[in-house]
Design an enzyme around this catalytic site. Structure first.
Site, mmCIF file in Angstrom:
data_model
loop_
_atom_site.group_PDB
_atom_site.id
_atom_site.type_symbol
_atom_site.label_atom_id
_atom_site.label_comp_id
_atom_site.label_asym_id
_atom_site.label_seq_id
_atom_site.Cartn_x
_atom_site.Cartn_y
_atom_site.Cartn_z
ATOM 1 N N LYS A 1 0.839 -1.210 0.000
ATOM 2 C CA LYS A 1 0.000 0.000 0.000
ATOM 3 C C LYS A 1 0.870 1.254 0.000
ATOM 4 O O LYS A 1 0.808 2.097 0.903
ATOM 5 C CB LYS A 1 -0.962 -0.003 1.187
ATOM 6 C CG LYS A 1 -1.972 -1.153 1.132
ATOM 7 C CD LYS A 1 -3.099 -0.983 2.127
ATOM 8 C CE LYS A 1 -4.104 -2.105 2.064
ATOM 9 N NZ LYS A 1 -3.625 -3.404 2.575
HETATM 10 O O1 6AU Z 1 -9.196 -11.998 5.485
HETATM 11 P P1 6AU Z 1 -8.453 -11.143 6.483
HETATM 12 O O2 6AU Z 1 -9.320 -10.094 7.119
HETATM 13 O O3 6AU Z 1 -7.705 -11.932 7.505
HETATM 14 O O4 6AU Z 1 -7.308 -10.377 5.629
HETATM 15 C C1 6AU Z 1 -7.605 -9.435 4.670
HETATM 16 C C2 6AU Z 1 -6.360 -8.989 3.969
HETATM 17 C C3 6AU Z 1 -5.384 -8.253 4.835
HETATM 18 C C4 6AU Z 1 -5.629 -6.792 4.554
HETATM 19 O O5 6AU Z 1 -4.458 -6.011 4.687
HETATM 20 C C5 6AU Z 1 -6.091 -6.815 3.109
HETATM 21 O O6 6AU Z 1 -6.712 -8.094 2.927
HETATM 22 N N1 6AU Z 1 -7.067 -5.772 2.731
HETATM 23 C C6 6AU Z 1 -6.853 -4.967 1.628
HETATM 24 C C7 6AU Z 1 -5.844 -5.233 0.617
HETATM 25 C C8 6AU Z 1 -5.751 -6.496 -0.056
HETATM 26 O O7 6AU Z 1 -5.150 -4.416 0.213
HETATM 27 C C9 6AU Z 1 -7.687 -3.903 1.336
HETATM 28 C C10 6AU Z 1 -8.852 -3.728 2.107
HETATM 29 O O8 6AU Z 1 -9.667 -2.870 1.805
HETATM 30 N N2 6AU Z 1 -9.091 -4.604 3.133
HETATM 31 C C11 6AU Z 1 -8.240 -5.606 3.454
HETATM 32 O O9 6AU Z 1 -8.553 -6.375 4.377
HETATM 33 O O10 6AU Z 1 -4.078 -8.615 4.440
#
Ligand code: 6AU
Length: 475
Positions: free
Chosen positions: A308
């Site tokens: 990010k």
């Molecule tokens: O399924 P989780 O909640 O354990 O993990 C979600 C993953 C984490 C967050 O840093 C990422 O997705 N993420 C992102 C990304 C991919 O950039 C954006 C967002 O809006 N929400 C989010 O959870 O690694």
């Protein structure tokens, strides 16, 4: 009559004599009646006519900018392309209609280089879709397609359709010129000509509907979308998704390096990409990323650093290439914010050099209370459009950029049976992010990492996501 026209006229008459062009009442593939029927498969029984045809094609070929290889659309044009290849010394490649399910799984046979221009040879063009099918596979393998030489353009909309897809069609004969030559030679009557003329007017292939459907991201298959991708890593991701039938990205958010490697090894067969937050890994060293890269290679998935990036360009350049993590040396995908403007993308583009890099721009966030609003989201999508060579897609929660099949929608916040965590994360189910949210690839983290058996969980998420994708493209 000019020399070439005379040769074309003689050729048209030969086609008529061998019954490659017939007049009467015939049923087409789709069940409609046609007063003219072309069956050029008989050509293989007439070597002399094949010789004439190949010379006519070669004359046209000389008017086209340099091409490195040629490819006949299977099957009728295969022997024609072979003769042209032999006479011009231009190497040929062959497209398999079905990819082998054993051995190398090659779509294209023959030797070629990445970026080679491939000339298409086809017999008859009605809608242009056969040429496009072949083109898609050639592009998938890294070639470029700009021109197609065809024996007969039935003038039913195929030329326009191919132009819309960046392919210029060079036809030896059009239905109009063919009818004129045959009439002049006394092979057909004035009445037949009129019937054919009326038929053509009333049986235009509605390329518009094809194009509209093709340009809608959410209704198209990954195979159909692949040719629209401009970023090289996005192309690789499309390929992996298609080959492995998985649109699951694993968020391997564990803090122990060995745990991540073990997870990658067991879940590898089920994912298209493994996403890291490398700065949460304890005892990081270069061995970790090199071992992870080997596992990624073995199981054919892409390494994705969810960095990010959100600083001024110069800082981003250093964050991407330098420091402890040297992200550029192992990650093919990264995330970036649009918040600080296009300098971030300029920096990544510059720092990428000859490495492969695809960027997912954050257009929305899954966290409760995120300050991102609609204006920001739309401006992010617009910003990305100016960097189509760099942007693999967008991170978002809802159906956006629906007319851009070349970009991928990456949606995080996916878990079964849980609506969120106690720090603001919000979850949806695998089927709802694909069907309602418009996701192409879904990110699952704790749904897998915290499961009793992560491998089984990954397989379950993979199957649910893929089933939802199949349902979406069938609708
Ligand atoms: O399924 P989780 O909640 O354990 O993990 C979600 C993953 C984490 C967050 O840093 C990422 O997705 N993420 C992102 C990304 C991919 O950039 C954006 C967002 O809006 N929400 C989010 O959870 O690694």
């Amino acid at each position: 009559m000019e020399q070439r026209e005379l040769r074309l006229k003689e050729f048209a008459v030969e086609l008529f004599k061998i019954n490659a062009i017939k007049f009467g009442e015939y049923k087409t593939k789709v069940g409609l009646m046609t007063p003219v029927y072309c069956d050029l498969r008989v050509l293989v029984s007439y070597p002399k006519i094949m010789g004439i045809l190949s010379d006519l094609i070669i004359d046209t070929l000389h008017t086209i900018e340099s091409q490195e290889v040629i490819c006949g659309v299977p099957y009728t044009a295969l022997p024609i392309a072979t003769i042209v290849s032999f006479k011009t010394n231009l190497p040929m490649v062959m497209r398999r209609k079905e990819a082998k399910d054993y051995g190398t799984k090659k779509l294209i046979e023959g030797i070629f280089q990445e970026g080679d221009k491939c000339l298409i040879i086809e017999d008859v063009v009605t809608s242009g879709s056969s040429i496009l099918e072949t083109t898609k596979d050639l592009i998938k393998e890294g070639m470029k397609v700009t021109d197609a030489i065809v024996l007969l353009n039935r003038e039913q909309g195929g030329e326009k359709f191919l132009t819309q897809h960046g392919i210029k069609m060079h036809a030896l004969l059009t239905m109009t010129s063919l009818m004129k030559y045959l009439k002049d030679a006394g092979c057909v009557t004035e009445e037949s000509c009129k019937k054919v003329g009326d038929y053509l007017k009333n049986s235009q292939v509605t390329t518009n509907s094809v194009v509209t459907k093709r340009s809608k991201r959410l209704e198209m298959t990954f195979e159909d979308r692949f040719p629209y991708a401009k970023n090289e890593v996005a192309k690789r991701l499309f390929k992996i998704i298609i080959e492995k039938k998985t649109n699951l990205v694993l968020a391997a958010d564990l803090t122990d390096a060995t745990d991540i490697l073990n997870l990658a090894e067991s879940v590898g067969p089920h994912i298209c990409s493994l996403k890291l937050h490398v700065d949460i890994v304890e005892h990081f060293n270069d061995n970790f990323t090199s071992t992870l890269s080997q596992i990624a290679k073995k199981h054919n998935f892409l390494l994705f650093e969810d960095r990010k990036f959100a600083d001024i360009g110069k800082t981003v350049e250093y964050q991407y290439t330098r420091g402890v993590y040297k992200i550029a040396s192992w990650a093919s995908l990264v995330t970036a914010h649009s918040l600080t403007g296009h300098g971030v993308l300029d920096a990544l583009l510059l720092a990428r050099g000859s490495n492969e890099l695809g960027v997912f721009l954050l257009a929305e966030c899954s966290a409760k209370g995120s300050l991102i609003d609609e204006k920001y989201t739309n401006a992010t999508i617009t910003m990305g459009k100016n960097y189509s060579d760099l942007i693999a897609g967008y991170v978002c929660q809802q159906k956006l950029f629906v007319d851009e099949p070349g970009y991928l929608q990456l949606t995080p916040g996916v878990q079964l049976g849980v609506s969120g965590d106690d720090l603001g994360q919000q979850y949806n189910s695998p089927s709802s992010v694909i069907l309602e949210g418009g996701a192409d690839v879904a990110v699952v983290g704790r749904g897998i990492t915290k499961a009793g058996n992560p491998e089984n969980a990954a397989k379950e998420y993979k199957d649910l996501l893929w089933a939802a994708y199949l349902q979406r493209v069938k609708q």
